[in-house]
Design an enzyme around this catalytic site. Structure first.
Site, PDB file in Angstrom:
ATOM      1  NE  ARG A 165      -9.739  -8.522  -2.163  1.00 21.22           N
ATOM      2  CZ  ARG A 165      -8.686  -7.979  -2.786  1.00 21.22           C
ATOM      3  NH1 ARG A 165      -8.192  -8.541  -3.870  1.00 21.22           N
ATOM      4  NH2 ARG A 165      -8.126  -6.892  -2.300  1.00 21.22           N
ATOM      5  CB  SER A 239     -11.897  -3.481   0.664  1.00 20.59           C
ATOM      6  OG  SER A 239     -10.625  -2.946   0.422  1.00 20.59           O
ATOM      7  CD  GLU A 335     -12.605  -7.645  -0.113  1.00 21.72           C
ATOM      8  OE1 GLU A 335     -12.341  -6.722  -0.899  1.00 21.72           O
ATOM      9  OE2 GLU A 335     -11.810  -8.049   0.751  1.00 21.72           O
TER      10      GLU A 335
END
Ligand code: EPU
Length: 339
Positions: A165, A239, A335
């Site tokens: 990520r 998420s 995130e």
């Protein structure tokens, strides 16, 4: 090119949070990006937010600068041979639209990334990933307008510094580039990646006999729809946290204390823990305070049931983070980008 003023960003973020942009401009081509930066002199120094699908941001107040909405379209096969095809895709194309385009033609490589919200331009920013595949696995290059250098620059895979990520665009080049196009390399005779248990189980339920790009994409769509909320119905940004990594010592200590703890060994010997498991174990799954909540089917996803503010969701996320540190001594990292 004139910007709109005091524009609601509610339709432009998947959390569905009400916040206003002082200035708002859409662009549909690379020429328009250059024009905007040439015409509006203060744009190079002003506060800026480039928006794709708005699927990875949490707006915690009005935005007192320029919001630039990327609507560059187009999907073009720029090279094709018997085994592969290279697709150059406008950064504003919705990611799932691109996946369906590839699935329709039986081109493999991104079927595991079906139904991820957001735009194609946002995909390399955070190296999107799901079910054992990451964008970097199919990535060839991208083009971006470099604001400081006033020119279009091509980045190859190495330049993007992809990680879990992560990419250079979240760090050294944060807010420095407007992504224009992304080029991916897809396969005509792909090797399918069905190592992820949930995909195998879903394919069995679907009674699939021979694998294809289409049936893997369908399986992923079924899994995602069964446990992730549809942003069109319940505001969310997927998420909220990344899955945290801990060293082997801490992993084994935790595992002794919590035998059901979910974790996977990384290539460097550390362990990645399932943040959803940690959050659920702290009792947050299904929690709701006003319109801010922790999704009942997947604790890693925070949701806006209607009129939650960004600050309410942020404060819920901070409480969750504090309880995970308290119980497990594990630090969760967001995130989602907080604006
Ligand atoms: N789990 C729980 N409780 C929960 C949620 C998960 O115990 O409430 C456990 C599950 O039982 C499972 C494990 O955690 O054993 C992993 O759960 P899941 O397969 O749902 O995946 P995840 O690790 O929570 C990651 C990505 C998702 C991606 C899925 C599938 C991150 C931060 N998230 O989630 O990506 O779709 O794997 O590959 O890496 C996103 O980034 O926005 C996103 C949705």
């Amino acid at each position: 090119m004139y910007p709109g003023q005091h524009i609601s960003l509610k339709p432009y973020n998947t959390f569905g949070i009400e916040a206003f942009a002082r200035y708002f401009i859409c662009f549909k081509s690379r020429e328009e990006v250059q024009e905007i930066f040439d015409d509006i002199k203060e744009l190079r120094v002003a506060e800026r937010l480039v928006l794709g699908g708005g699927s990875n941001i949490l707006l915690c107040g009005d935005f007192n600068g320029y919001v630039l909405k990327n609507e560059i379209g187009g999907i073009e096969a720029i090279h094709e041979d018997a085994n592969s095809v290279m697709l150059k895709v406008g950064a504003g194309v919705p990611w799932h639209q691109l996946v369906l385009y590839a699935v329709d033609r039986d081109w493999g490589g991104i079927e595991n990334l079906s139904l991820i919200p957001g735009s194609t331009g946002a995909a390399p920013m955070q190296n999107i990933g799901a079910y054992g595949t990451e964008l970097k696995d199919v990535f060839h290059s991208l083009e971006a307008y470099h604001i400081g250098e006033k020119r279009i620059v091509t980045f190859d895979k190495k330049d993007c510094k992809f990680g879990y990520r992560e990419s250079v665009f979240k760090h050294e080049l944060k807010n420095q580039c407007v992504l224009l196009s992304v080029t991916l390399c897809l396969k005509k005779n792909p090797e399918f990646n069905i190592a992820y248990g949930a995909i195998q189980q879903e394919l069995e339920k679907m009674k699939v006999e021979s694998l294809s790009v289409k049936n893997i994409s369908d399986a992923v769509i079924r899994i995602r729809s069964s446990k992730l909320p549809d942003p069109a119905k319940i505001g969310n940004a997927g998420s909220f946290f990344k899955n945290p990594s801990v060293n082997a010592g801490q992993f084994h200590d935790l595992k002794k204390q919590y035998p059901d703890l979910v974790g996977y060994e990384n290539t460097d010997g550390s362990y990645k823990l399932a943040a959803g498991w940690l959050i659920e174990a702290c009792g947050w799954k299904g929690y709701r305070n006003g319109d801010a909540g922790c999704y009942p089917l997947q604790a890693l996803v925070l949701v806006n049931y209607g009129n939650a503010s960004g600050k309410e969701l942020l404060s819920l996320s901070e409480e969750i983070k504090a309880s995970v540190i308290h119980k497990f001594s594990v630090m969760l990292e967001r995130e989602v980008n907080v604006i």
